[in-house]
Design a protein around this motif. Sequence first.
Motif, PDB file in Angstrom:
ATOM      1  N   ALA B 171      -6.530  21.111 -26.983  1.00  0.00           N
ATOM      2  CA  ALA B 171      -6.782  19.894 -26.203  1.00  0.00           C
ATOM      3  C   ALA B 171      -6.000  18.710 -26.793  1.00  0.00           C
ATOM      4  CB  ALA B 171      -8.270  19.566 -26.175  1.00  0.00           C
ATOM      5  N   ALA B 172      -5.974  18.676 -28.134  1.00  0.00           N
ATOM      6  CA  ALA B 172      -5.242  17.595 -28.802  1.00  0.00           C
ATOM      7  C   ALA B 172      -3.757  17.671 -28.470  1.00  0.00           C
ATOM      8  CB  ALA B 172      -5.457  17.676 -30.311  1.00  0.00           C
ATOM      9  N   ALA B 173      -3.190  18.887 -28.558  1.00  0.00           N
ATOM     10  CA  ALA B 173      -1.760  19.063 -28.281  1.00  0.00           C
ATOM     11  C   ALA B 173      -1.459  18.691 -26.827  1.00  0.00           C
ATOM     12  CB  ALA B 173      -1.344  20.498 -28.564  1.00  0.00           C
ATOM     13  N   GLN B 174      -2.365  19.071 -25.919  1.00  0.00           N
ATOM     14  CA  GLN B 174      -2.157  18.726 -24.506  1.00  0.00           C
ATOM     15  C   GLN B 174      -2.152  17.208 -24.317  1.00  0.00           C
ATOM     16  OE1 GLN B 174      -5.305  21.048 -22.841  1.00  0.00           O
ATOM     17  NE2 GLN B 174      -3.975  22.826 -22.411  1.00  0.00           N
ATOM     18  N   ARG B 175      -3.101  16.590 -24.971  1.00  0.00           N
ATOM     19  CA  ARG B 175      -3.195  15.132 -24.891  1.00  0.00           C
ATOM     20  C   ARG B 175      -1.886  14.460 -25.346  1.00  0.00           C
ATOM     21  NH1 ARG B 175      -7.039  10.699 -25.304  1.00  0.00           N
ATOM     22  NH2 ARG B 175      -6.065   9.635 -23.550  1.00  0.00           N
ATOM     23  N   MET B 176      -1.368  14.983 -26.463  1.00  0.00           N
ATOM     24  CA  MET B 176      -0.130  14.404 -27.007  1.00  0.00           C
ATOM     25  C   MET B 176       1.030  14.609 -26.039  1.00  0.00           C
ATOM     26  SD  MET B 176      -0.675  15.542 -30.989  1.00  0.00           S
ATOM     27  CE  MET B 176       0.818  14.901 -31.710  1.00  0.00           C
ATOM     28  N   SER B 177       1.071  15.747 -25.395  1.00  0.00           N
ATOM     29  CA  SER B 177       2.139  16.000 -24.426  1.00  0.00           C
ATOM     30  C   SER B 177       2.018  15.056 -23.240  1.00  0.00           C
ATOM     31  CB  SER B 177       2.069  17.449 -23.918  1.00  0.00           C
ATOM     32  OG  SER B 177       2.291  18.313 -24.985  1.00  0.00           O
ATOM     33  N   GLU B 178       0.789  14.944 -22.722  1.00  0.00           N
ATOM     34  CA  GLU B 178       0.582  14.078 -21.559  1.00  0.00           C
ATOM     35  C   GLU B 178       1.005  12.641 -21.856  1.00  0.00           C
ATOM     36  OE1 GLU B 178      -3.576  14.364 -20.804  1.00  0.00           O
ATOM     37  OE2 GLU B 178      -3.437  16.504 -20.265  1.00  0.00           O
ATOM     38  N   GLU B 179       0.581  12.191 -23.030  1.00  0.00           N
ATOM     39  CA  GLU B 179       0.809  10.780 -23.357  1.00  0.00           C
ATOM     40  C   GLU B 179       2.174  10.550 -23.990  1.00  0.00           C
ATOM     41  OE1 GLU B 179      -1.192   8.238 -22.720  1.00  0.00           O
ATOM     42  OE2 GLU B 179      -3.005   9.292 -22.042  1.00  0.00           O
ATOM     43  N   LYS B 180       2.908  11.643 -24.239  1.00  0.00           N
ATOM     44  CA  LYS B 180       4.225  11.540 -24.885  1.00  0.00           C
ATOM     45  C   LYS B 180       4.156  10.766 -26.201  1.00  0.00           C
ATOM     46  CE  LYS B 180       7.011  11.729 -20.630  1.00  0.00           C
ATOM     47  NZ  LYS B 180       6.108  11.308 -19.547  1.00  0.00           N
ATOM     48  N   VAL B 181       3.217  11.180 -27.062  1.00  0.00           N
ATOM     49  CA  VAL B 181       3.132  10.542 -28.382  1.00  0.00           C
ATOM     50  C   VAL B 181       3.308  11.590 -29.468  1.00  0.00           C
ATOM     51  CG1 VAL B 181       1.688   8.583 -27.716  1.00  0.00           C
ATOM     52  CG2 VAL B 181       0.605  10.765 -28.353  1.00  0.00           C
ATOM     53  N   SER B 182       3.684  11.141 -30.649  1.00  0.00           N
ATOM     54  CA  SER B 182       3.902  12.086 -31.739  1.00  0.00           C
ATOM     55  C   SER B 182       2.730  12.088 -32.717  1.00  0.00           C
ATOM     56  CB  SER B 182       5.198  11.745 -32.469  1.00  0.00           C
ATOM     57  OG  SER B 182       5.121  10.419 -32.951  1.00  0.00           O
ATOM     58  N   ILE B 198      -3.688  13.192 -36.550  1.00  0.00           N
ATOM     59  CA  ILE B 198      -2.813  14.364 -36.594  1.00  0.00           C
ATOM     60  C   ILE B 198      -1.464  13.991 -35.999  1.00  0.00           C
ATOM     61  CG2 ILE B 198      -4.644  16.121 -36.476  1.00  0.00           C
ATOM     62  CD1 ILE B 198      -3.734  16.556 -33.520  1.00  0.00           C
ATOM     63  N   THR B 199      -0.438  14.711 -36.466  1.00  0.00           N
ATOM     64  CA  THR B 199       0.911  14.429 -35.988  1.00  0.00           C
ATOM     65  C   THR B 199       1.543  15.731 -35.512  1.00  0.00           C
ATOM     66  OG1 THR B 199       1.954  14.864 -38.111  1.00  0.00           O
ATOM     67  CG2 THR B 199       1.136  12.625 -37.746  1.00  0.00           C
ATOM     68  N   ASP B 200       2.692  15.601 -34.837  1.00  0.00           N
ATOM     69  CA  ASP B 200       3.466  16.778 -34.430  1.00  0.00           C
ATOM     70  C   ASP B 200       3.632  17.759 -35.598  1.00  0.00           C
ATOM     71  OD1 ASP B 200       3.889  16.134 -31.839  1.00  0.00           O
ATOM     72  OD2 ASP B 200       5.882  15.242 -32.133  1.00  0.00           O
ATOM     73  N   LYS B 201       3.953  17.169 -36.752  1.00  0.00           N
ATOM     74  CA  LYS B 201       4.258  17.975 -37.927  1.00  0.00           C
ATOM     75  C   LYS B 201       3.028  18.765 -38.366  1.00  0.00           C
ATOM     76  CE  LYS B 201       6.140  16.912 -42.412  1.00  0.00           C
ATOM     77  NZ  LYS B 201       6.388  15.739 -43.255  1.00  0.00           N
ATOM     78  N   ASP B 202       1.838  18.121 -38.237  1.00  0.00           N
ATOM     79  CA  ASP B 202       0.605  18.822 -38.622  1.00  0.00           C
ATOM     80  C   ASP B 202       0.384  20.045 -37.732  1.00  0.00           C
ATOM     81  OD1 ASP B 202       0.123  16.876 -40.506  1.00  0.00           O
ATOM     82  OD2 ASP B 202      -1.103  15.647 -39.150  1.00  0.00           O
ATOM     83  N   LEU B 203       0.665  19.892 -36.430  1.00  0.00           N
ATOM     84  CA  LEU B 203       0.480  21.020 -35.510  1.00  0.00           C
ATOM     85  C   LEU B 203       1.384  22.190 -35.929  1.00  0.00           C
ATOM     86  CD1 LEU B 203       0.256  19.158 -32.064  1.00  0.00           C
ATOM     87  CD2 LEU B 203      -1.598  20.241 -33.347  1.00  0.00           C
ATOM     88  N   ARG B 204       2.602  21.823 -36.321  1.00  0.00           N
ATOM     89  CA  ARG B 204       3.544  22.870 -36.731  1.00  0.00           C
ATOM     90  C   ARG B 204       3.112  23.519 -38.047  1.00  0.00           C
ATOM     91  NH1 ARG B 204       8.308  19.930 -37.259  1.00  0.00           N
ATOM     92  NH2 ARG B 204       8.198  19.910 -39.550  1.00  0.00           N
ATOM     93  N   ASN B 205       2.879  22.673 -39.051  1.00  0.00           N
ATOM     94  CA  ASN B 205       2.631  23.193 -40.399  1.00  0.00           C
ATOM     95  C   ASN B 205       1.233  23.787 -40.572  1.00  0.00           C
ATOM     96  OD1 ASN B 205       5.150  22.395 -41.036  1.00  0.00           O
ATOM     97  ND2 ASN B 205       4.528  20.579 -42.231  1.00  0.00           N
ATOM     98  N   ARG B 206       0.235  23.093 -40.017  1.00  0.00           N
ATOM     99  CA  ARG B 206      -1.134  23.503 -40.338  1.00  0.00           C
ATOM    100  C   ARG B 206      -1.724  24.464 -39.307  1.00  0.00           C
ATOM    101  NH1 ARG B 206      -3.454  17.532 -41.763  1.00  0.00           N
ATOM    102  NH2 ARG B 206      -1.865  17.022 -43.337  1.00  0.00           N
ATOM    103  N   VAL B 207      -1.134  24.519 -38.107  1.00  0.00           N
ATOM    104  CA  VAL B 207      -1.699  25.397 -37.088  1.00  0.00           C
ATOM    105  C   VAL B 207      -0.775  26.593 -36.822  1.00  0.00           C
ATOM    106  CG1 VAL B 207      -2.638  25.566 -34.760  1.00  0.00           C
ATOM    107  CG2 VAL B 207      -2.854  23.423 -36.045  1.00  0.00           C
ATOM    108  N   VAL B 208       0.422  26.278 -36.307  1.00  0.00           N
ATOM    109  CA  VAL B 208       1.304  27.379 -35.894  1.00  0.00           C
ATOM    110  C   VAL B 208       1.749  28.202 -37.103  1.00  0.00           C
ATOM    111  CG1 VAL B 208       3.396  27.995 -34.644  1.00  0.00           C
ATOM    112  CG2 VAL B 208       2.053  26.017 -33.918  1.00  0.00           C
ATOM    113  N   ALA B 209       2.319  27.522 -38.108  1.00  0.00           N
ATOM    114  CA  ALA B 209       2.837  28.250 -39.272  1.00  0.00           C
ATOM    115  C   ALA B 209       1.710  28.951 -40.026  1.00  0.00           C
ATOM    116  CB  ALA B 209       3.577  27.285 -40.201  1.00  0.00           C
ATOM    117  N   ALA B 210       0.518  28.385 -40.020  1.00  0.00           N
ATOM    118  CA  ALA B 210      -0.598  28.966 -40.761  1.00  0.00           C
ATOM    119  C   ALA B 210      -1.306  30.040 -39.927  1.00  0.00           C
ATOM    120  CB  ALA B 210      -1.596  27.869 -41.150  1.00  0.00           C
ATOM    121  N   GLY B 211      -0.924  30.214 -38.672  1.00  0.00           N
ATOM    122  CA  GLY B 211      -1.484  31.243 -37.822  1.00  0.00           C
ATOM    123  C   GLY B 211      -2.929  31.009 -37.431  1.00  0.00           C
ATOM    124  N   LEU B 212      -3.341  29.762 -37.317  1.00  0.00           N
ATOM    125  CA  LEU B 212      -4.721  29.459 -36.930  1.00  0.00           C
ATOM    126  C   LEU B 212      -4.865  29.475 -35.409  1.00  0.00           C
ATOM    127  CD1 LEU B 212      -5.551  26.532 -39.396  1.00  0.00           C
ATOM    128  CD2 LEU B 212      -6.051  28.962 -39.649  1.00  0.00           C
TER     129      LEU B 212
END
Lengths: 255, 616
Positions: B171-182, B198-212
């Motif tokens: 939901a957070a990532a969707q929100r960021m996309s809709e609002e075009k914020v980083s 949270i930032t774009d970088k957190d989504l990459r490092n803490r979620v995607v890369a960590a496999g959560l």
Amino acid sequence: MFYLDKEKLGLPGKQEPQLQAADSEVPDWPSRFKVLHQHAKDKRLQAFYDAGVVAGDTPLAETPLLAVDFETTGFNPRKNSIVSIGLVPMTLKRIRCHAAKHWIVKPLSGLSQESVVIHGITHSEIQHAPDLSQVIDELLQAFAGHVMVVHHRGIERPFLNEALKARLGEGIEFPVIDTMELEARLHRQKRLSWWQRFLGRQPLSIRLADSRNRYHLPWYRPHDALTDALATGELLQAQVAHRFTPETPINDLWK
Amino acid sequence: MEAEHLEIVDFLRRFPPFSKLPEEVLAKTASHVEVGYFKEGEQILEFGQSIDALHVVRSGAVEVFRRNGDLYNRLSEGGFFGEFGLLRNGKVRFPAVALEDSLIYFLPEAVFTELFENHELFADAVEVEDRTRLRQAVSRREDANQLMTSRVIRLVTREPVTIESTLSVRAAAQRMSEEKVSSLLITDTESQDIVGIITDKDLRNRVVAAGLGYDLPVSEIMSVNLITINARQFVFEAMLEMLRHNRHHLPVMRHGKALGVVALADIIRYESQNSLFVVSSIFRQHNIEELSTLAKDVKASFVRMVNEDANSHMIGSAMAVIGRSFKQRLLELGEELLGPPPVPYCFLALGSMARDEQTLVTDQDNAMILDNRFDPKEHDEYFFKLAEFVSNGLAACGYTYCSGDIMATNKTWRQPLKVWEKYFSDWIGHPDPAALLHSSIFFDLDGVWGKVEWADKLNDLIHRNTQRNPRFLACMARNALNRTPPLGFFKDFVMEKDGKHNNSINMKRRGTAPVADLIRVHALAVGSKSRNSFERLQDIIAANILPSGRGQDIRDALELISRVRIRHQALAVEEGREPNNNVAPENLSDFERKNLKDAFQILSNAQKFLKFRYPL
């Protein structure tokens, strides 16, 4: 300078205070001082007269001058008292504020409510002020050797004369240049004709502020003895610049 | 006890530089004043006489003269004179005469010296050398860097985008996309307080890369030790905070409430690309109507630069880049509309745009160089239409039509290269007044679109033929003297050299333009290829044709006059008025008046030197 509304003082409704006829005689001041010196009893007065006064043919430019203004509680030197004194030494070229003196003194007569309003001097200031007797030394030292410059000689000379009589038992005389009288020479030569009166012409005001205005001098807030002394000194400089010369003998001006 | 001179204190308090003195110093100063009266026409100071006091005009008016009898200054209430003599050798350098009945307050030398030595602002105001004072005035403003003077709140352009901490990472990532914020601020469900970011970088490092899993509540991955910045702090402080904590996003707070988020990218853009921002949006517009909506952004970026104390060169270049971009985009759109050009061409910028000295108030000086194969019968209709399209487009975007008709829509200024070459050869070969009338426009030219190398060709031709051409340079020099500066200011009037008064001054016609004109003559003489006046001055100084220090003086004068002009335009915009080049003296600060007078003097001297350097 005296500013109170005449009506408030219960005086006859004249435009300006009148001079006594006797005052228009000009004494030979240097010899007059010699006589006064001999008769004076008070040491301070003796010293004052001993300092002498310039000869009558001295050019204005070489005469040491002292602009003087008193604030008083009323018009009558016998009934009213001096409240404050402003002195500024000057020459035709320069008025020297650094050597100026300013005193508030306790009047013998009470301070009326009007005077408080006009002079801005309050009862509490008066309460802590010295009696004039305490500033006589300094005052006479400042006067010594100078020709005084006043606007309307009906105030400063008679008031100081009375004040000294009351305190020393003897009065004082000194030469003055009266800037109001210099204006009167120009604007009071003859009475307005019936035709001019018929047209409702008023004689030109020779009060300090109006006189200054004619010479394009700036407006100064009145009723402060020091400011009025400065204002009078500047007026004399302007009058001389326009109507006399630095070589004019003091005899032509003093009274 | 020193007597209190109320009237004198009150007077001094009303006028600089005395108004800047502490109260006790003012009282002491007043008590030393001496007074003298001078009647109209009376000489107050004579050349060479000894002087023992600073003279302050209490009332009336005084004229101060140069030794040769030229009027140097006219002073009214509060003006002062005699400082040159006092600071030099105690001898009067500028005689003075009472123009009206005047009362003068004298400040004795000892008092003056004490004030001069102990009070910097007082010293600045009475500084001996005109040019020294001007240099101080100019450099003091140059020190102000915009990063140091701008507050963080300026960078906040939108409300913070938030999400409640119990919602999912998806939901957070969707929100960021809709609002075009980083970045996204995380709020507590109950208190609505900000609890994390949270930032774009957190989504990459803490979620995607960590496999959560993406259904994890966002509170699991957010940063909780928030580093915030107060809205009133400076931009540079925000930058320091980011470096210190290695963060790229800072919530901007006021009274415990988040007003927005400032990102490192915001700061970078703000610092170096703020006018480029306007430029990039110019190239994103699709027609004249859309382009014309940017006029307000142009004004806003101009005002912002002025408020941030940018110097005139920075502002002039930024405005010129924006102006060029409008032309380029319009030509692009015009070619889309009318089809490709039948023969190659070059679109020219002339005058202030070519010099990178544009302000808000500017008209469109432009021209076209066409290919030598140009055939009027076949091709001219196309180029006229293109020129007309550009010209109307520029007018819609706030660049008024040139009153002298120096535009590519005028057939005279829409000609093949060989005709242009003949124009310039004729102007240079026969420099009569009519030929040089437009020299300030045509001798500053720059290609903005198409075959820009043709503009270089014309510039080469100019340089080849003018540098060692004393007759032409002399004529240009004469031409540069057509517009002169005023002498200074008196009361609320502009004072001319003959003592006459005007209500306002055109800062372009009487200031920046004559400076640019005289710099151009020297620049042509030394073969400078620069077009900007400041850059030309550097070439001129390097070529050593001016007496030592004079080049720097001209630079300071141009900078000061330009800034006053620019500042008054910005002020008009901020007050919702249409900006122009006219400045009324009552709107000038004392600082500006004093320094402008110095600048005008330098300009006037530089004009005299021009006559001497390039004799007929």
